[in-house]
Write an enzyme that holds these catalytic residues in place. Structure first.
Site, PDB file in Angstrom:
ATOM      1  N   ASP A  49       0.849  -1.190   0.000  1.00 27.79           N
ATOM      2  CA  ASP A  49       0.000   0.000   0.000  1.00 27.79           C
ATOM      3  C   ASP A  49       0.889   1.246   0.000  1.00 27.79           C
ATOM      4  OD1 ASP A  49      -2.269   1.871   0.859  1.00 27.79           O
ATOM      5  OD2 ASP A  49      -3.283  -0.056   0.942  1.00 27.79           O
ATOM      6  N   HIS A  83      -3.711   5.997   3.617  1.00 30.66           N
ATOM      7  CA  HIS A  83      -4.479   4.835   3.168  1.00 30.66           C
ATOM      8  C   HIS A  83      -3.939   3.543   3.754  1.00 30.66           C
ATOM      9  CE1 HIS A  83      -6.088   1.708   0.495  1.00 30.66           C
ATOM     10  NE2 HIS A  83      -7.121   2.525   0.371  1.00 30.66           N
ATOM     11  N   SER A 238     -11.777  -0.888  -0.480  1.00 29.32           N
ATOM     12  CA  SER A 238     -10.493  -1.042   0.207  1.00 29.32           C
ATOM     13  C   SER A 238     -10.724  -1.465   1.648  1.00 29.32           C
ATOM     14  CB  SER A 238      -9.709   0.272   0.221  1.00 29.32           C
ATOM     15  OG  SER A 238      -9.078   0.504  -0.997  1.00 29.32           O
TER      16      SER A 238
END
Length: 370
Positions: A49, A83, A238
């Protein structure tokens, strides 16, 4: 492309006291009951990520990882986007005492951070492939990919190798309107493709649909950890992917000798059916049920009507009835493109288990979506 739509960040002082209450998905999934059975002990979840920051609610479970692309700290433990840190918190945040801070689905699992996606930038399929290769070399039990995008031969080979190495690979299906159908690598045969539901357990508007969807999980207003000790709220597949990855860690911890293909089978076989009876393109096999996944008597792949090669529209069989997930609380889900989707692949005969869930044999064209 990341599969999360971040909505806002909470200041540290604002978030610490309220974040657990805001994590509606924990109550929806009856996480406290699941945690009395398993908390993910002994498992490693790799997260390729934007890197993962050492948040106070996550620090004890964060391993030293790797930077695939330049600009990180060298060990994957730096995040300028939030994120990756958010996805890690959904899997393995341990909080700080009763009802303080964020809590993950598998709060005693370990996170392997892999920085392979630049903040606010398009991901590189080969960088994701390299991250998966690294995860394999470090003995990951689960790989959680909360992104969608293009594919290359190296990426397809990396996914196949992960499956052959008995690793559960989970990937995000993709988010509307950027994505019109299930993206890569969730569309890859053998991958657990994750869609999303809202607080009422209904198909989330942000989640794409398609014949590749295997299971769905909360994906709207999902609260988790962020950078600088703060918290975030996001919406997208996600978040749902990270939640399913945490569930896979719970199952692998409770049943350490269970092959990856059987872990995937247990998650889909015990999912709560929604929509038309049996598998459908919005809900897949149904809504994730943590408690049933850990406790139900699930015949193995190849047993009775759960045999590999069963019709694509048929539902896996379990001898125990999955208890419907409850609904309460607040939430938010993260939608990320190609850098945050998930895949599960099985080697040998187990390959057929996931192959039966795919209604097409064509590989998706290379693309990067954001």
């Amino acid at each position: 492309m990341l599969a999360t739509i971040p909505e806002h960040a909470l200041a540290k002082s604002e978030g610490e006291g309220r974040i657990r209450n805001d994590q509606w998905h924990l109550r929806f999934l009856k996480a406290s009951r699941a945690h009395s059975i398993s908390q993910g002990e002994g498992t490693i979840v790799a997260i390729p990520d934007t890197g993962i920051a050492p948040h106070p609610d996550l620090r004890k479970n964060l391993l030293s990882g790797v930077d695939i692309i330049p600009g990180g700290s060298g060990d994957g433990r730096l995040d300028r986007d939030s994120h990756g840190t958010g996805m890690a918190g959904l899997v393995a945040a341990h909080g700080r005492g009763d009802a303080i801070g964020a809590l993950g689905i598998a709060p005693r699992s370990k996170i392997l951070p892999i920085y392979d996606s630049p903040p606010d930038g398009d991901g590189d399929p080969d960088a994701l492939a390299q991250g998966i290769e690294y995860a394999i070399s470090r003995g990951a039990d689960v790989i959680s990919i909360s992104s969608v995008g293009g594919t290359t031969r190296r990426l397809a080979n990396a996914i196949g190798t992960a499956v052959a190495s008995d690793i559960v690979v989970v990937a995000a299906a993709g988010n509307r309107p950027e994505d019109s159908g299930v993206g890569y690598p969730a569309s890859e045969r053998g991958v657990i493709a994750v869609g999303g539901v809202d607080r009422q357990g209904k198909h989330a508007a942000v989640s794409v649909s398609g014949p590749e969807v295997d299971v769905v999980a909360p994906a709207v207003d999902i609260y988790s950890t962020s950078i600088d000790g703060k918290y975030r709220k996001g919406t997208g597949t996600s978040d749902a992917t990270a939640i399913v990855a945490g569930a896979a860690a719970l199952v692998r911890s409770k049943y350490p000798d269970l092959p990856a293909a059987e872990v995937a089978h247990r998650l889909t076989a015990t999912a709560v059916d929604k929509g038309p009876p049996g598998r459908d393109d919005e809900y897949g096999y149904g809504v994730l049920d943590l408690v049933a996944a850990l406790t139900a008597d699930v015949p193995p792949v190849g047993f009775g009507s759960a045999t590999a090669g069963a019709p694509a529209g048929s539902r896996p069989v379990t001898t125990a009835v999955a208890e419907p997930a409850g609904d309460d609380g607040d939430g938010g889900a993260t939608a990320r493109g190609w850098a945050t989707l998930g895949v599960i692949v099985a080697a040998g005969g187990a390959w057929a288990l996931v192959a039966r869930r795919r209604r097409h044999g064509d590989d998706p064209p290379p693309r990067i979506s954001r």
